[in-house]
Write a protein that holds these residues in place. Sequence first.
Motif, PDB file in Angstrom:
ATOM      1  N   UNK A  73       0.843  -1.194   0.000  1.00 27.54           N
ATOM      2  CA  UNK A  73       0.000   0.000   0.000  1.00 27.54           C
ATOM      3  C   UNK A  73       0.879   1.246   0.000  1.00 27.54           C
ATOM      4  N   UNK A  98       2.685   1.601  -3.301  1.00 27.59           N
ATOM      5  CA  UNK A  98       1.788   2.080  -4.349  1.00 27.59           C
ATOM      6  C   UNK A  98       1.531   3.574  -4.231  1.00 27.59           C
ATOM      7  N   UNK A 150       4.511   5.506  -5.221  1.00 30.33           N
ATOM      8  CA  UNK A 150       4.655   5.512  -6.673  1.00 30.33           C
ATOM      9  C   UNK A 150       3.773   6.575  -7.313  1.00 30.33           C
ATOM     10  N   UNK A 151       2.506   6.624  -6.879  1.00 36.71           N
ATOM     11  CA  UNK A 151       1.586   7.625  -7.433  1.00 36.71           C
ATOM     12  C   UNK A 151       2.145   9.026  -7.196  1.00 36.71           C
ATOM     13  N   UNK A 161      -0.472   1.753 -11.974  1.00 38.31           N
ATOM     14  CA  UNK A 161       0.068   0.569 -11.314  1.00 38.31           C
ATOM     15  C   UNK A 161       0.090   0.790  -9.803  1.00 38.31           C
ATOM     16  N   UNK A 162       0.530   1.987  -9.409  1.00 30.12           N
ATOM     17  CA  UNK A 162       0.523   2.337  -7.995  1.00 30.12           C
ATOM     18  C   UNK A 162      -0.881   2.268  -7.418  1.00 30.12           C
ATOM     19  N   UNK A 163      -1.850   2.782  -8.185  1.00 32.66           N
ATOM     20  CA  UNK A 163      -3.238   2.737  -7.725  1.00 32.66           C
ATOM     21  C   UNK A 163      -3.684   1.288  -7.526  1.00 32.66           C
ATOM     22  N   UNK A 164      -3.307   0.418  -8.455  1.00 25.87           N
ATOM     23  CA  UNK A 164      -3.775  -0.965  -8.330  1.00 25.87           C
ATOM     24  C   UNK A 164      -3.128  -1.653  -7.126  1.00 25.87           C
ATOM     25  N   UNK A 165      -1.875  -1.308  -6.832  1.00 30.07           N
ATOM     26  CA  UNK A 165      -1.249  -1.864  -5.616  1.00 30.07           C
ATOM     27  C   UNK A 165      -2.028  -1.417  -4.380  1.00 30.07           C
ATOM     28  N   UNK A 166      -2.341  -0.120  -4.325  1.00 30.61           N
ATOM     29  CA  UNK A 166      -3.082   0.420  -3.177  1.00 30.61           C
ATOM     30  C   UNK A 166      -4.453  -0.241  -3.036  1.00 30.61           C
ATOM     31  N   UNK A 204      -4.327  -3.694  -1.560  1.00 30.40           N
ATOM     32  CA  UNK A 204      -4.080  -3.720  -0.113  1.00 30.40           C
ATOM     33  C   UNK A 204      -5.311  -3.240   0.657  1.00 30.40           C
ATOM     34  N   UNK A 205      -5.982  -2.219   0.126  1.00 32.11           N
ATOM     35  CA  UNK A 205      -7.192  -1.744   0.797  1.00 32.11           C
ATOM     36  C   UNK A 205      -8.218  -2.874   0.869  1.00 32.11           C
ATOM     37  N   UNK A 251      -7.660  -6.088   0.719  1.00 31.92           N
ATOM     38  CA  UNK A 251      -7.296  -7.207   1.578  1.00 31.92           C
ATOM     39  C   UNK A 251      -7.408  -6.805   3.055  1.00 31.92           C
ATOM     40  N   UNK A 252      -7.274  -5.493   3.348  1.00 29.31           N
ATOM     41  CA  UNK A 252      -7.526  -5.024   4.717  1.00 29.31           C
ATOM     42  C   UNK A 252      -9.009  -5.110   5.056  1.00 29.31           C
TER      43      UNK A 252
END
Lengths: 250, 328, 305
Positions: free
Chosen positions: B302, B305, B308-309, C100-105, C108-109, C111-112
Amino acid sequence: MATPLLRAIDLVKSFGGLRATDHLSLDVTEGEVHALIGPNGAGKTTAVGQLIGEIRPDAGQIEFAGEDISRLPPPTRVRRGLARSFQISQLLQDYTALDNVALAVQAREGHSFRFWGAVRRDARLRRAAMAHLEETGLAALADQRTADLSHGQQKQLELAIALATKPRLMLLDEPMAGLGPTETQAMTALLRALKGRIAMLLIEHDMETVFALADRVTVLVSGRSIACGPPAAIRDDAAVRQAYLGDGDA
Amino acid sequence: MDETPASLRWIGLALLALLLALPSLATLAGDPAWVSLATRMLIYALAAVSLDIILGYGGLACFGHAAFYGIGGYTVAILYRHWQTSEPLFGVIPGSTQFLVVIPAAMLAGGVLAAAIGALSLRTAGVQFLMITLAFAQMLFFLFSSLSQYGGNDGMTVRRRNEFPGLDLRDDTVFYYLVLAILLAALFVAHRLVGSRFGRVLGGIRQNERRMAAIGVQSYRYKLAAFVIAGMGGALAGALMVNQARFVSPDMLFWTKSGEMMIMVILGGAGTLIGPVIGAITLTGLEDLLGRIPGWGEHKLFAIGLLLVLVVLFGRGGLYGWLRRRLR
Amino acid sequence: MLNLAVEQALNGLQLGVMLFLLAAGLTLIFGIMGVINIAHGSLYMVGAFLTAYTVAKTGSFLLALLAGLAGAAVAGMAMETLIMRRLYARDHLDQVLATFGVSLCMNEIFSLLFGQRPLYVSIPPLLDGSIEVVPGVPYPIYRLAIVAVGLMVALGLYLLISHTRIGMLVRAGSTHRDMVRALGVDIRSLYTAVFGLGALLAGLAGLMAGPVYTVQVGMGEQILILTFVVVVIGGLGSIRGAFLAAMVVGLVDTALRAVVPPWLKTFMEASAADALGGGLSSLGVYLLMALVLLVKPRGLLPAHG
C-alpha cells in the motif's frame, strides 16, 4: 535531356473518399531547384510524404537516380541521397546543435553498432559536423541545447542536418515558414549558395523566395499538377493565376 | 550530457566507501543480515540499470523485465538441478555449478529470449509495446509455474551457490563483494555504452524517431540491440539473485516484479546510471523496513503504491534529479 | 464428443464475453483519452467485492447489483478526477506507473477490508439451475445469462459508437482532441463520463464473475493481462476488434484447457499432466498474440487508418 534525378510517375493517394494526390507526375534534374507550390490543402505534404517514403502511394512509381525506390523505407532513401527537412522542426531537443549534426554525420558513415568509444571525444566526427554548422551560419551556437535555439535557428539547423547526410537532392518542406524578413533573406542566400551543387525540391508558400530561387515551378491544385514550367511562364499562366495567384495581383 | 555537480561526486564516493565498508560495519553492529540485504539491493540495482538502458535511454516503456530476470534465475536453478541428477538438459546440455559457466549461460538465455520478445514487440510502439512485453513475461510465468520438475508453482531450492575458482562464495561477505564488483563493472560498461555511437543513436530514437529516419537510421535494429543488452543485464541480475537466495520461484517472473523494477528506475531517476542504483537501494530498503512493522508488514505494498503515485505526479526526475537540483 | 464441444464452446463464449467487457472499457478509454489504465483490473475487483459483500449482508441480489455497478463507476470517476486528469499530457510510462501504484493500493485496501480469503457468491435463485441447450447437454442458466448480458452490452456499445457524439469521438480517435475542443464539447466532464463508463463495464464483468470464479484480491490483475492480449490482438482503440479478439481468445483458451491436459495424460502421469497442461494451455493465447503481431502488427481490426 539527361535522366532526371528524382522522378515521380503518376502517383495516386486517397484518404477515405478524398484524393490527396491525383495522378501526379513530377521530376527534378541534377542540380535543379524545382519549386512545388499550391494553396493550402493542395496535397503538397502528402506528395512529400510519398517521395520520402512515409506514405505509401496507392498507385504510381518513384524513381531516384534511375532506380525504382517506391518500396524502400525512408532511412534507405536517405542513405541513397534523398534528404529532407521538416516543416515543423523535428530536432533532438535534448542534444546540442553540434550533437544533432554529428549524429547525421555518424549515420552517413555507416552503422552505429559501436558500443565503446566516446562520441564526444571523436574529434573527426565533431570537425565534420562543425563544418556543416559553419556552412549554415550556426557555428557560434554549436554547444547550445537545441531546445534553447530560436525558431529561425532551428530551421537553419534542420538544413545543416540535411546537408550532413551528403544528399544529392533535398526535399525542403517550407524552409521559410515562420521566419521573419531578415531570417528569410538569410535562408534564401543560404539556399542560393547551395544551388547547382545539390538538387532541391522546394515546397514553399513565400512566392518571392520561389521566384528568386526556382528553375522550374510546379503548381499543385487538389492533388493535380495544373502547370509546370519556368517561373516567368508560371507567373503569366492564366489557369494558375485563376486557381492560385488570382486573389492577390489580378 | 549534463555536468555533475562536484558535491554530488563526493556523495557518490561516500556511498561507494560505505558499500565497501558495509560488511565490516555489519560485523561491528552485530547484525550480519545487513550483508544479505545489501547484496539484494545491489542485485536489484543491476536489474534496474539494465532496464534503464531501454526504459530511460531508449524511451521504450517495457513492462516485462521480469522475464529476463526470471530466465536468468531459472538458468542457474535448472543447471544446478541437472548437475545434481547428472542428467543432461534436453539430453545434451550437462548441468553445472561453475559460476563462470552458469552466469554466461544465464546471460545468453536472457539475450536469446530478449531477441525473440523484442523482435515481435518492437514491431509496435507505445502502449501496445508495453502491453505485449507485459503479456510475454506473464506467459513465461505460466510456463514455469507448470514445470513440475523445476518446482512448479512452489519453486525450488538451489542448495549451493555456484563455485568461483579461488573464492568461497558460500561466505556471504565474499559473495557481497563479488556482486559489488559486478555492479561496478556493469556501471562502467553502461557508462561507455551510453556515450558511444550506439548510445547516441539510442538517445536520438528516444527523442524523435522520425528525425532518425530522416538521417538514414533504421531504428528497429538499434532498439532490438538495446533490448537484447537489457535482457542480458536482467538475466545476470536474476542469476545472481538465485545464488543469493538459494531459491527460485515463478514469483521472479511475476508482472509485479517488472513493476517493481520500473519503480526503482523512476524513483531514482530514469535516463541516468546512478538514478536506478539509488532507486533500487531505496525501494529495497523501504520494503525491508515496512516489512518489519508489526501487523502492517503484509500490507507494505500500500505504502509502495502510494509512493509511486506521488513520485509520478509530483517528482520529476526522481531522487537523483532532486539531489542534483538541490546541490546545484 | 459433440456434447463436450458444445459445452466448451459455450464456456469459451462466456469467457470471451467477460474479456470483452473489460477490453471494451480499456480500449474505449484509450481511444478517447489516449491513456492506458493498469488499474482497470481493480475496477473489476471493486465490482466483484461490493456485489459479494452486499449479497452476504443483505441477501438481496438487486441491491448487490446496484452496489457493484455504482461502486465501480464511482471508483472509476474518482480515479479520473484525482489522478488520471493530471496525466493526460504525460507519456504512457507515467500513466502506467501511476495506475500501477493505484492498483497496488486498491489490492491492499481490499485485503484489509475483506481479508485474504476468497469470498463465494451463490447464484441468484432466478438464474439457478440448468437447461438443455441441445438435447443431452444441460448448461447452467447463469452462464447463459452472462453471455446474453455481454452480447447486449456489445450491441449497446455498437449503437453508442455509430449513433452518438461520444461514438464520433471514438471514431475520430484521440489525435483529434483539439477538434473536439473546437466543437465546444465540455471535455473535462466528457472524459470523466467515459472513464465512468469504462469502469461500469469492468464492474459489470466483476459482479457477474462472482458466482463463476472466486472473488479474491488479485483477481483483477489476472484477467487484466489476458485483457491486454485481447486488446493487442483486436487492435488498440478498436471496439469491434476487441469484440472479435475477445471471442477468439475466449474460445481458444477454453478449447486448449479442455484438450491439452487429457492429451498429455495419454503419456504422462496424471498430476504432472494437469500442471503442465494448465501451463501449456495458458501459453496458447500468447502464442496467438505473437502470430497476430507477425502478420498484422496493428491488430486484426485496427482503429484508424
